[in-house]
Design a protein around this motif. Structure first.
Motif: not given
Length: 388
Positions: A256-266
């Motif tokens: 859950t923590e990781a999914l909230a951190l996911l950046p939309a960058t490449d």
């Protein structure tokens, strides 16, 4: 109530890096800082059972270590000005946002040092790992590793590498190197025969780094991979694929923590984190994974990324497509004798219907594997195919 050794171990995890980093800043002597920190821990093990655990264990350790440093420097007749400055420091300094631990990480990971030296120095100074354990991880003798660490610290002193966290453009330039060291540290703990504590330390240190973007991407990637640690093996210790793992044993808070951190960058870590997120979803979206690998290979055109891209397309489209891309990846070099390339070819070949050829490839991959758990998992796949 926990015993003294348990309390000291917890205080070590929480405070060791801060103590060493602070003493390095105050004394400029890396060896002295580590020695004094270790002596403080030994003193705690000796005195706390009789005197009781102090209310602030970390602060107690910091005071003892700093006082020991003062005593040593006094006996060594270090210049009085530095001694006076050291003695006047507050006994239990609070760690600011860019604290001494961050300065220590960036110093250990300076690009003037080789990548191997950066990793070894980080393990020794930031993590506090014994030299003997580092030597085993690098497959060298303890005396060889001692010399390498000494050379690295000497180079820091002679090159006058600044003990600070860079800012602005310098931070952007140095950060990828720090992230690479931390991910390598994590990988050494995540590998089948690795030391799990390495992975925990890498996650802890990454949390200290400033800035979003790739820092968040790396942290998310580590959390997603490490979230499955309890489910990666069966009761006999055999490695399990994601499909075989008991998902109830995954660390869902970390996911859950990781999914909230996911950046939309490449960025490379952001893309890898988004790929890892696909693997923990209820249903694996292979077409999305394949598209993400198409983007990742333009950023990191390494043999391993090309291999993983071939596997992804093999599942998203067809095994034949995957095998064709794998052949292209091999033609680019870097995969000769690589066990996971053989295993990927075996899996795609089996799915394409050539069972006999797949069995042979799984056996070849097992022969090339670097660890016993990986070898056993590959032989298990070969035996499973033979039994069909």
């Amino acid at each position: 109530m926990p015993d003294t050794a348990t309390v000291v171990a917890a205080a070590t995890r929480d405070s060791y890096t801060r103590i060493v980093a602070t003493l390095i800043r105050l004394t400029g002597d890396w060896d002295l800082a580590q020695d004094c920190a270790q002596e403080a821990l030994a003193t705690a093990l000796e005195r706390w059972p009789a005197e009781g655990v102090p209310g602030n264990p970390g602060g107690w350790l910091m005071t003892v270590a700093r006082n020991r440093a003062i005593d040593v420097q006094r006996r060594m007749s270090v210049e009085r000005r530095k001694l006076g400055e050291l003695a006047r420091q507050p006994p239990e300094p609070e760690a600011p946002a860019h604290d001494d631990r961050l300065k220590l990480i960036f110093t250990c990971c300076h690009p003037a040092l080789s990548l191997e030296a950066r990793v070894a120095l980080t393990l020794r100074t930031v993590v506090g790992m014994p030299v003997a354990d580092i030597a085993r991880a690098f497959l060298v003798t303890e005396s060889t590793m001692t010399r390498r660490l000494t050379r690295a610290k000497t180079k820091i002193a002679e090159a006058r590498i600044p003990y600070r966290v860079p800012e602005g453009a310098a931070l952007a330039e140095r950060l990828p190197g720090v992230l690479a060291v931390l991910y390598l540290l994590f990988s050494r703990g995540y590998d089948a025969d690795g030391e799990p504590g390495f992975a925990d330390e890498a996650i802890r240190l990454t949390r200290m780094l400033p800035g979003p973007g790739e820092v968040a991407g790396l942290l998310a990637l580590m959390l997603l991979q490490h979230s499955r640690r309890a489910a990666r093996r069966d009761r006999e210790g055999n490695l399990l694929t994601i499909a075989e793992q008991d998902r109830t044993r995954w660390d869902h808070a970390a996911i859950t923590e990781a999914l909230a951190l996911l950046p939309a960058t490449d960025g490379p870590y952001a893309l890898q984190a988004r790929i890892a997120a696909c693997h923990v979803a209820e249903t694996t979206d292979w077409p999305l994974i394949a598209r993400l690998y198409d983007r990742l290979v333009t950023v990191v055109p390494s043999p391993v990324v090309r291999l993983n891209r071939a596997v992804a397309h093999g599942y998203a489209e067809s095994p034949v497509t995957g095998l064709a891309l794998l052949a292209e990846a091999r033609a680019g070099g870097g995969l000769d004798g690589y066990p996971f390339a053989l295993a990927a070819e075996a899996d795609l070949t089996a799915r394409a219907g050539s069972t006999g050829r797949a069995i042979t490839l799984f056996e070849q991959a097992a022969a090339a594997a670097h660890s016993t758990p990986e070898r056993q998992a590959l032989l298990k796949r070969a035996a499973s195919l033979a039994a069909e």
